[in-house]
Design a protein around this motif. Sequence first.
Motif, mmCIF file in Angstrom:
data_model
loop_
_atom_site.group_PDB
_atom_site.id
_atom_site.type_symbol
_atom_site.label_atom_id
_atom_site.label_comp_id
_atom_site.label_asym_id
_atom_site.label_seq_id
_atom_site.Cartn_x
_atom_site.Cartn_y
_atom_site.Cartn_z
ATOM 1 N N LEU A 68 0.860 -1.182 0.000
ATOM 2 C CA LEU A 68 0.000 0.000 0.000
ATOM 3 C C LEU A 68 0.897 1.231 0.000
ATOM 4 C CD1 LEU A 68 -2.726 -0.909 2.676
ATOM 5 C CD2 LEU A 68 -2.490 -1.688 0.305
ATOM 6 N N THR A 75 -5.816 3.842 3.936
ATOM 7 C CA THR A 75 -5.408 2.503 4.357
ATOM 8 C C THR A 75 -6.586 1.616 4.737
ATOM 9 O OG1 THR A 75 -3.282 3.353 5.155
ATOM 10 C CG2 THR A 75 -3.987 1.199 5.982
ATOM 11 N N ILE A 78 -8.846 0.613 1.738
ATOM 12 C CA ILE A 78 -8.218 -0.364 0.851
ATOM 13 C C ILE A 78 -8.221 -1.744 1.489
ATOM 14 C CG2 ILE A 78 -6.053 -1.052 -0.242
ATOM 15 C CD1 ILE A 78 -5.422 1.933 -0.595
ATOM 16 N N ASP A 94 2.947 -1.784 3.922
ATOM 17 C CA ASP A 94 2.629 -0.428 3.490
ATOM 18 C C ASP A 94 3.896 0.403 3.469
ATOM 19 O OD1 ASP A 94 2.863 -0.076 6.382
ATOM 20 O OD2 ASP A 94 1.912 1.877 6.079
#
Length: 295
Positions: A68, A75, A78, A94
Amino acid sequence: MFKKVVIFGVGLIGGSFALALRSAGVAAHIVGVGRSADSLARAQALGIIDEVASDAAQAVQGADFILLAAPVAQTEAILSTIAAHLAPDTIVTDAGSTKSDVVAAARSALGERVACFVPAHPIAGGERHGPEAALPDLYRGKKVVITALPENAAADVERVAAAWRHCGALIHHLSPQEHDAVFASVSHLPHVLAFALVDDIAGKPHAATLFQYAASGFRDFTRIAGSSPEMWRDITLANRDALLTEVDAYLVQLSAMRQLIAAGDGAALADIYANAQRARLQWAATIEAAERKSS
């Protein structure tokens, strides 16, 4: 190393990660996901990604590694979208500049599956953004901080670390709380100051004249004010508590320096400047030594 990598956000951060993995030969197929069809098309045309996906849930099916690299405020949305479509062995990580909020978002979105999420933050970037800004060596010699969760398996943490090592990065470990306190001081506060200074000058009646005479010192100090406003809005709010602590401490320092300037106390100002110079030179030497070692 990875059969299918999916990257949410293929600008400077995500795009550079894709190019680095491709250069290292460790990603067989790279899929890009994002809000801008035009940006994704440009990333594919530039060879950053192999495939453009318009449906996030479908994109992650069969993926063994997901990054990500979208603004941190996205966040939870998603992760909520893809949670039910993750394979048992899929690793999600991420590249967010804040970690406590990202961890909270992951716990909310993934629930019992949170063990598959290994938070990380590459300490690299620039003021340019978009696919055209991506560089295959952006992370070479740069730090990546992994803020592993208690639920993470050691093998999954190592797999995330190995992916970043293939990008040339140096791996460090902090807790999410330690991370946010550190970066409020050395990253988030400097961005706030740069944005504030440029905004202040831009709002003056004679702004055009001021910018006309601004030279290298102003350019270097304010370079980061050219960064993504959306991304830095999200970071500022996500790390609000730690950042407010740093802003308050800086205001105390600035107020003290104002008093010294008003009093004409050159000796005290010189002491502050000399201390800052020593610290800056020592830091620069340490960074240069680390970069030489990693090259």
